[in-house]
Design a protein around this motif. Structure first.
Motif, mmCIF file in Angstrom:
data_model
loop_
_atom_site.group_PDB
_atom_site.id
_atom_site.type_symbol
_atom_site.label_atom_id
_atom_site.label_comp_id
_atom_site.label_asym_id
_atom_site.label_seq_id
_atom_site.Cartn_x
_atom_site.Cartn_y
_atom_site.Cartn_z
ATOM 1 N N GLU A 56 19.674 68.164 17.063
ATOM 2 C CA GLU A 56 20.850 67.474 16.523
ATOM 3 C C GLU A 56 20.977 65.884 16.963
ATOM 4 O O GLU A 56 21.090 64.891 16.349
ATOM 5 C CB GLU A 56 22.106 68.056 17.156
ATOM 6 C CG GLU A 56 23.193 67.386 16.425
ATOM 7 C CD GLU A 56 24.645 67.936 17.189
ATOM 8 O OE1 GLU A 56 25.570 67.409 17.006
ATOM 9 O OE2 GLU A 56 24.607 68.865 17.647
ATOM 10 N N VAL A 57 20.435 65.593 18.422
ATOM 11 C CA VAL A 57 20.071 64.518 18.858
ATOM 12 C C VAL A 57 18.884 63.452 17.980
ATOM 13 O O VAL A 57 19.603 62.203 17.635
ATOM 14 C CB VAL A 57 19.700 64.376 20.229
ATOM 15 C CG1 VAL A 57 19.521 62.807 20.776
ATOM 16 C CG2 VAL A 57 20.914 65.009 21.190
ATOM 17 N N GLN A 58 18.038 64.105 17.462
ATOM 18 C CA GLN A 58 16.932 63.516 16.904
ATOM 19 C C GLN A 58 17.427 63.245 15.258
ATOM 20 O O GLN A 58 17.099 62.308 14.808
ATOM 21 C CB GLN A 58 15.712 64.344 16.911
ATOM 22 C CG GLN A 58 14.914 64.558 18.156
ATOM 23 C CD GLN A 58 14.416 63.315 18.941
ATOM 24 O OE1 GLN A 58 14.670 62.235 18.343
ATOM 25 N NE2 GLN A 58 14.185 63.328 20.415
ATOM 26 N N PHE A 59 17.812 63.946 14.864
ATOM 27 C CA PHE A 59 18.785 63.813 13.417
ATOM 28 C C PHE A 59 19.570 62.878 13.454
ATOM 29 O O PHE A 59 19.598 62.219 12.618
ATOM 30 C CB PHE A 59 19.311 65.126 13.043
ATOM 31 C CG PHE A 59 18.082 66.089 12.221
ATOM 32 C CD1 PHE A 59 17.394 65.736 11.116
ATOM 33 C CD2 PHE A 59 17.766 67.194 12.942
ATOM 34 C CE1 PHE A 59 16.547 66.385 10.573
ATOM 35 C CE2 PHE A 59 17.119 68.044 12.232
ATOM 36 C CZ PHE A 59 16.291 67.746 11.168
ATOM 37 N N ARG A 60 20.620 62.762 14.576
ATOM 38 C CA ARG A 60 21.443 61.677 14.673
ATOM 39 C C ARG A 60 20.849 60.238 14.574
ATOM 40 O O ARG A 60 21.318 59.368 13.960
ATOM 41 C CB ARG A 60 22.541 61.820 15.814
ATOM 42 C CG ARG A 60 23.666 60.972 16.063
ATOM 43 C CD ARG A 60 24.237 61.050 17.154
ATOM 44 N NE ARG A 60 24.903 62.541 17.192
ATOM 45 C CZ ARG A 60 26.128 62.963 16.623
ATOM 46 N NH1 ARG A 60 26.723 62.161 16.085
ATOM 47 N NH2 ARG A 60 26.554 64.244 16.812
ATOM 48 N N THR A 61 19.806 60.255 15.712
ATOM 49 C CA THR A 61 19.172 58.855 15.685
ATOM 50 C C THR A 61 18.467 58.499 14.435
ATOM 51 O O THR A 61 18.639 57.274 14.030
ATOM 52 C CB THR A 61 18.158 59.110 16.945
ATOM 53 O OG1 THR A 61 18.867 59.554 17.884
ATOM 54 C CG2 THR A 61 17.318 57.727 17.212
ATOM 55 N N GLU A 107 6.457 53.299 8.671
ATOM 56 C CA GLU A 107 7.073 52.189 9.640
ATOM 57 C C GLU A 107 7.494 51.054 8.853
ATOM 58 O O GLU A 107 8.325 50.505 9.176
ATOM 59 C CB GLU A 107 6.039 51.866 10.828
ATOM 60 C CG GLU A 107 6.679 50.925 11.762
ATOM 61 C CD GLU A 107 5.841 50.604 12.957
ATOM 62 O OE1 GLU A 107 6.281 50.128 13.997
ATOM 63 O OE2 GLU A 107 4.576 51.372 12.843
ATOM 64 N N LYS A 108 6.663 50.694 7.823
ATOM 65 C CA LYS A 108 6.842 49.510 7.129
ATOM 66 C C LYS A 108 8.321 49.521 6.171
ATOM 67 O O LYS A 108 8.902 48.571 6.067
ATOM 68 C CB LYS A 108 5.980 49.220 6.069
ATOM 69 C CG LYS A 108 4.505 48.662 6.832
ATOM 70 C CD LYS A 108 3.353 48.288 5.987
ATOM 71 C CE LYS A 108 2.032 48.013 6.738
ATOM 72 N NZ LYS A 108 0.877 48.043 5.611
ATOM 73 N N LEU A 116 10.785 58.347 13.687
ATOM 74 C CA LEU A 116 10.320 59.792 12.821
ATOM 75 C C LEU A 116 9.391 60.476 13.385
ATOM 76 O O LEU A 116 9.566 61.880 13.249
ATOM 77 C CB LEU A 116 9.815 58.898 11.576
ATOM 78 C CG LEU A 116 9.418 60.309 10.196
ATOM 79 C CD1 LEU A 116 10.550 60.950 10.042
ATOM 80 C CD2 LEU A 116 8.729 59.583 9.074
ATOM 81 N N LYS A 117 8.528 60.154 13.902
ATOM 82 C CA LYS A 117 7.501 60.967 14.808
ATOM 83 C C LYS A 117 8.206 61.825 15.764
ATOM 84 O O LYS A 117 7.909 62.868 16.124
ATOM 85 C CB LYS A 117 6.606 60.042 15.386
ATOM 86 C CG LYS A 117 5.587 59.311 14.605
ATOM 87 C CD LYS A 117 4.522 58.637 15.579
ATOM 88 C CE LYS A 117 3.582 59.412 16.342
ATOM 89 N NZ LYS A 117 2.593 58.773 16.793
ATOM 90 N N ASN A 118 9.094 61.399 16.538
ATOM 91 C CA ASN A 118 10.074 62.095 17.432
ATOM 92 C C ASN A 118 10.541 63.321 16.663
ATOM 93 O O ASN A 118 10.668 64.339 17.265
ATOM 94 C CB ASN A 118 11.017 61.447 18.252
ATOM 95 C CG ASN A 118 10.251 60.289 19.334
ATOM 96 O OD1 ASN A 118 9.051 60.364 19.385
ATOM 97 N ND2 ASN A 118 10.934 59.168 19.745
#
Length: 358
Positions: A56-61, A107-108, A116-118
């Motif tokens: 959830e943290v990663q999606f929020r970020t 990244e561009k 995104l990688k995380n």
């Protein structure tokens, strides 16, 4: 590959990638002022899995960064997402530019590669958990049980796959380079530890150069099998040449096509076959042959009869190419039968006489 895996079309594990696509679709045109609300952007079944977790943290970020992108960049990103779902076609069609799926190009568009990688890395950890929600061990069992014996790694043809534990799931297109493929099961295939960790690693199956300009073909293991023929004719057999008393091994792999060249490069096949199998087992393999003919109580005392038995033995090994490294041994004994190397035949006849009389 050396044989094809059965692709498991219906399994719970596919749901994770579907939930990710739902999220990307629902945020496609999100406004910069929008708030991250689980019920708005996720399927209800997925909310119960991610709520209160690191996911959830990663999606929020990701959401809070993505919503600030321009409409053009949001559209570009979404198009890449949709095109990435057809990953199976990328392995063989070298006209497709795979760079657009790479972390560098993403990244561009989104501006933060690690974000995104995380997210994708955390999703993969969730998917690959031993007793996790997505049942990857059950998925592996389905693939394993769908393969007839002997069950060896299709990428090397020699290392056994195991049923008591799950083999590595290799990301054919490495997730560190192509994060969007991290949880797409069309990009994941069981592979022996040696092939995965010691040989392939993060090698790019789409490009053969570091600048990623020269595309190459990779035999997709769920729908393509390449029959390989080994040619030992440029080798020097041990104890047949005073300059090379230990022998010199050179293997040609046929057919000489792009798929085979990629296979040889990525999995270091020739070096592995020679160093790990032929050199340490050469004389043991000859003794196995001697045991076979002695068991039949044959008297082998001249070259032509010896060549006939070598040929018969080779034919028997060819019938089970994935048993006991026969993929290497069968063509080797065929070469023994056909090489017309007088020193080899003399040496082997002497070895036969010594072993049988002992």
């Amino acid at each position: 590959m050396l044989y094809t895996y059965q692709y498991i079309h219906k399994h719970k594990i596919h749901e994770l990638n579907k939930h990710l696509l739902i999220f990307f679709r629902r945020i496609k045109n999100v406004k910069s002022s929008s708030k991250f609300v689980l019920e708005t952007y996720f399927h209800k079944d997925f909310i119960t899995v991610i709520e209160g977790t690191q996911l959830e943290v990663q999606f929020r970020t990701f959401f809070n960064t993505y919503k600030k992108l321009s409409a053009n960049n949001k559209n570009l990103f979404y198009n890449v997402i949709i095109d990435s779902q057809s990953i199976q076609y990328l392995f063989e069609d070298i006209s497709i530019d795979c760079n657009r799926f790479s972390n560098t190009e993403l990244e561009k568009i989104i501006g933060h590669s690690s974000m995104l990688k995380n997210l994708m890395s955390t999703l993969y950890k969730s998917m690959s958990a031993k007793n996790g929600h997505w049942k990857i061990y059950d998925h592996y069992s389905n693939i394993y049980n769908g393969r007839k014996s002997p069950k060896v790694c299709p990428f090397c043809g020699v290392e056994l796959l195991h049923s008591s534990f799950r083999e590595d799931y290799d990301h054919l297109a490495p997730k560190g380079v192509y994060p969007l493929f991290s949880i797409n099961m069309r990009n994941l295939a069981p592979m022996c530890t040696f092939c995965n960790e010691k040989c392939k690693g993060e090698k790019d199956v789409f490009y053969e150069d570091r600048n990623k300009t020269k595309r190459r073909r990779f035999a997709y293991p769920y729908n393509m099998m390449v029959e390989i023929a080994l040619d030992y004719s440029e080798s020097i057999l041990p104890e047949t040449d005073y300059k090379y008393p230990e022998g010199y091994w050179k293997i040609k792999f046929n057919p000489d096509i792009d798929y085979v060249k990629t296979w040889l490069d990525i999995f270091q096949i020739e070096n592995r076959y020679v160093t790990d199998y032929i050199i340490p087992n050469y004389f043991e393999w000859l003794d196995q042959f001697i045991f076979t003919i002695s068991d039949k109580e044959l008297i082998i005392n001249e070259k032509n009869l010896l060549r006939t038995e070598l040929s018969r033995y080779s034919n028997r090994l060819f019938k089970q190419p994935f048993l006991d490294t026969n993929i290497i041994k069968a063509p080797l004994f065929k070469y023994f039968a056909d090489c017309e190397n007088e020193s080899f035949y003399t040496s082997l006849l002497r070895r036969i006489k010594t072993k049988i009389s002992a």
